[in-house]
Every structure is written in structure tokens, then in C-alpha cells.
Design an enzyme around this catalytic site. Structure first.
Site, short mmCIF file in Angstrom:
data_model
loop_
_atom_site.label_atom_id
_atom_site.label_comp_id
_atom_site.label_asym_id
_atom_site.label_seq_id
_atom_site.Cartn_x
_atom_site.Cartn_y
_atom_site.Cartn_z
N TYR A 176 0.81 -1.23 0.00
CA TYR A 176 0.00 0.00 0.00
C TYR A 176 0.83 1.27 0.00
CZ TYR A 176 -4.17 -2.65 0.91
OH TYR A 176 -5.21 -3.52 0.80
N ASP B 138 -2.63 -17.96 4.57
CA ASP B 138 -3.66 -18.82 3.98
C ASP B 138 -4.23 -19.76 5.03
OD1 ASP B 138 -1.04 -19.67 3.93
OD2 ASP B 138 -1.15 -20.73 2.04
N LYS C 235 3.44 -14.42 5.37
CA LYS C 235 3.71 -15.44 4.35
C LYS C 235 5.23 -15.51 4.22
CE LYS C 235 2.08 -18.11 0.98
NZ LYS C 235 1.17 -19.24 1.14
N ASP D 153 -5.97 -6.10 5.51
CA ASP D 153 -7.10 -5.61 4.72
C ASP D 153 -8.03 -6.78 4.36
OD1 ASP D 153 -8.70 -4.03 3.17
OD2 ASP D 153 -7.33 -3.91 1.47
#
Ligand code: NAD
Length: 363
Positions: free
Chosen positions: A125, A225, A192, A249
Site C-alpha cells: 500500500y 492462507d 507469508k 485488509d
């Protein structure tokens, strides 16, 4: 009793009506406010040439606390999002989104009670992007391909993902402080790191170091995930999730969906220069001025604001009054009815009337 001076930004679209409803219930708690009203968004574009005049930021800097309605980002103003611009200008680095199942809402299950703490200032972002085919992009692709020893396809665009030690450290520490403030016992870092070793991996390393300095609170981490699956299967195992910007988000919207949609999802943006309390949803322009949408997400953001102002008794009273009205299911807006066209749905303003009546009855 202390009087709180708070910047009030009604915003545009449905903003003014949900803000009016929220101000009424906040005042009905008995807490005294002085509202420094600052118009912003579409409504001031023509007169002031920008949706975000400097006076709005100055007011928040002065008062340090703001309650904000949603704002539409007008096309072609140079802003990717007015809302993101406020967060960046004031360095509101922590976005807090509680996900709580209230009785009467369309929750996917009834045992939801966790908080998402999202880093607000960096990650993908940061707005560092290079358009496919632009001279900078062509140059960068050649340079990165050479340095990494891996070719990037020449018809690629690039979005850069910076994650810093400083940014990670302060958001993870914020999450531990939030856990202590809320009486929660565990922080889970979401990442991740197995794929993005130098950004998410850095975030995880820093998180572990910060955790070592906060031994009174349990710490663990989850790959993003797997986190999504866990939240659907075993949400009761999680208390505070601390996430880099993008995962925060996405998980925030997953959370909003778990509690039945945007009408009940509150939020706070907190940072070094102040705190802005706002609903997760946007300005819903097609409903503007119709006295139709649910004001509870902004009202619950008001509950967060009361806690932030150390008005915990008033916060508890307002949250209970909202929960009672929700559980009763009579004075609620269309989105909380079994059928969206239910003729018994009430308007934005009538929800506020019902909550004010509850607060008065409980006073
Ligand atoms: P939105 O959240 O405004 O609305 C999407 C849909 O969600 C609505 O059509 C409505 O069906 C439902 N909804 C939203 N709020 C609701 C409520 N309180 N009660 C009942 N139903 C509700 O999203 P959008 O249409 O993608 O965005 C509209 C504008 O809002 C855009 O300009 C966007 O940039 C802006 N936006 C602002 C903020 C903010 O101010 N923080 C956040 C998101 C989007």
C-alpha cells in the site's frame, strides 16, 4: 466530568446521516463532547478544490481524536483514496478492527470475538508502483532481472512491497499493548514468510523479538492462507491478530463477512499524531440521504472511541444498548432483517432513537 473535544467529520454519501445518529447515541451516554465539525470529501471539492483541506488535518492534530463518516474518493483528484491520505498524513499506523458476534446479527457462528490489528502505512500500500512499459519500469525490470538473476517478463507492471523493522516493531508492540488493554492473552502474527523471506520474513523476525519483550502475553504465528482457514474452523482459538497491511485488509473483510457484513464492522486508526474512529464501510452513495443504512458500525466505532478516551463505563453502556436493540431485532435496518425488503425494517435515525431509549432506561 471531563469534556472531550473531538473532530467530527461527517463525510459524504451516507456519512452525514450515520454521523448524526452516532453523535446522538454518544451524547446520550452522558459523556460531554465538544464537536469540532470539519466538512470534507465530495461536498467541499467545488468550494475548496480538494476533498481533504489542510484545516481537517490541523483539527485532528489539535484535538488528537476524530470521529469520521465515510468519504467518497472523487475521480481525478490525485488521491488514490482520501481515507488512506488521512492515515498517511497523520501516521495513523495501526488499524484496529474488532470482530465480535452480537446476538441478532447474521453471524456465521456465535463464538466470534477477536481483534485484527493491521499495519496501515507500508507494505504493497506504500503506493510505489511502475506502469507497464514506462521508462522507469523498463529500467527497473532490466536492473532487477540482472541483480536477481531471474528474468521478469518485459510486459510486467511493478508494485513494490516495503516492510521495515521500524514499521513492524511498532505495530507488533501496539498489538501486545492492545492485548493488555483488552484483557486478552494471546497475539498471533500473520505472514507469508515462507515465500517472502525479506519482507514477511523480516516482519516475523521482528514480531518474535517484540514477543520476547512481552512475555506476559502468549505469542504464535500463522501463515496467512492457513490463518483464513483457521478463522473459519476455529476462530475461538484467536484473540489478537497482528498483520502487515495487505493481509490485514483482506482478513478484515473476511471478519466483516463472518459477522454478517459491513453494517456492524467498526474500526479505529491510531497513530503517533492522533486517532480516527470510523466504520469499515464506505459512503454507499446509492443510499445517500435515504435514512436507510445501518449506523451501528459507526456507533460501535464510537464505543471504541469512548474506551480510547477512558470513558469505559459509557462505552460499556453504549455497547450493551446497541447489543440489546440488535438482539431484539425490531428497530434494526434492512440489512439485519431476514429479507432485505422486509417492510418492518426501520431507518438510520430510528435505530438511534431505539438505542437512546435503551440508554435512558438503563441510566
Ligand atoms: P461501500 O461500503 O460504500 O458500499 C458497498 C455496499 O455495502 C453498499 O451498496 C451497501 O449495500 C452495503 N453497505 C455499506 N455500508 C452499509 C451500512 N452502513 N448499512 C447497510 N449496508 C451497507 O463500498 P463501495 O460502494 O465500494 O464504496 C463507495 C465509496 O466509498 C468509494 O468512493 C470508496 O472509495 C469509498 N470508501 C470509503 C471508505 C472510508 O471512508 N473509510 C471505506 C471504503 C470505501
Amino acid at each position: 466530568m471531563a469534556r472531550h473535544t473531538v473532530t467530527l467529520i461527517p463525510g459524504d454519501g451516507v456519512g452525514p446521516e450515520i454521523t448524526e445518529a452516532t453523535v446522538r447515541v454518544l451524547e446520550a451516554t452522558g459523556v460531554e463532547f465538544e464537536w469540532d465539525v470539519q466538512q470534507a470529501g465530495m461536498n467541499v471539492m467545488e468550494a475548496e478544490g480538494t476533498p481533504l483541506p489542510q484545516r481537517v488535518l490541523d483539527s485532528i492534530l489539535r484535538n488528537r481524536t476524530a470521529l469520521k463518516g465515510p468519504m467518497t474518493t472523487p475521480v481525478g483528484t490525485g488521491f488514490r483514496s482520501v481515507n488512506v491520505a488521512i492515515r498517511q498524513a497523520l501516521d495513523l499506523y495501526a488499524c484496529v478492527r474488532p470482530i465480535k458476534a452480537y446476538r441478532g446479527a447474521k453471524n456465521i457462528r456465535d463464538d466470534l470475538d477477536f481483534v485484527i490489528v493491521r499495519e496501515n502505512t507500508e507494505d504493497i500500500y506504500a503506493g510505489i508502483e511502475f506502469a507497464k512499459g514506462s521508462p522507469d519500469c523498463v529500467e527497473l525490470i532490466a536492473d532487477i532481472s540482472r541483480r536477481a538473476g531471474k528474468p521478469i517478463r518485459p510486459d510486467s507492471g511493478l508494485s513494490i512491497k516495503p516492510i521495515s523493522v521500524m514499521g513492524s516493531e511498532r505495530i507488533v508492540q501496539f498489538a501486545f499493548d492492545q492485548a493488555r488493554r483488552d484483557g486478552r492473552r494471546k497475539v498471533t502474527a500473520v505472514h507469508k514468510a515462507n515465500i517472502m523471506k525479506h519482507t514477511d520474513g523480516l516482519f516475523l523476525d521482528v514480531a518474535r523479538k517484540v514477543a520476547a519483550r512481552n512475555p506476559d502475553i502468549e505469542f504464535e504465528d500463522r501463515i496467512v492462507d492457513n490463518m483464513c482457514m483457521q478463522l473459519v474452523l476455529r476462530p475461538y482459538e484467536y484473540e489478537i491478530l497482528v498483520c502487515p497491511n495487505l493481509y490485514g485488509d483482506i482478513i478484515s473483510d473476511l471478519g466483516a463477512g463472518m459477522i454478517g457484513g459491513l453494517g456492524l464492522a467498526p474500526g479505529a486508526n491510531i497513530g503517533t499524531n492522533g486517532s480516527v474512529f470510523e466504520a469499515t464501510h464506505g459512503s454507499a452513495p446509492k443510499y445517500a440521504g435515504q435514512n436507510r443504512v445501518n449506523p451501528m458500525a459507526l456507533m460501535l466505532s464510537g464505543v471504541l472511541m469512548l474506551r480510547h478516551l477512558d470513558e469505559s463505563a459509557a462505552a460499556g453502556a453504549l455497547e450493551s444498548a446497541i447489543a440489546d436493540v440488535l438482539a431484539e431485532g425490531k428497530s434494526v435496518t434492512y440489512d439485519l432483517k431476514p429479507n432485505r425488503n422486509d417492510p418492518t425494517a426501520v431507518g438510520t435515525s430510528q435505530v438511534a432513537d431505539a438505542i437512546v431509549a435503551r440508554l435512558r432506561a438503563g441510566a
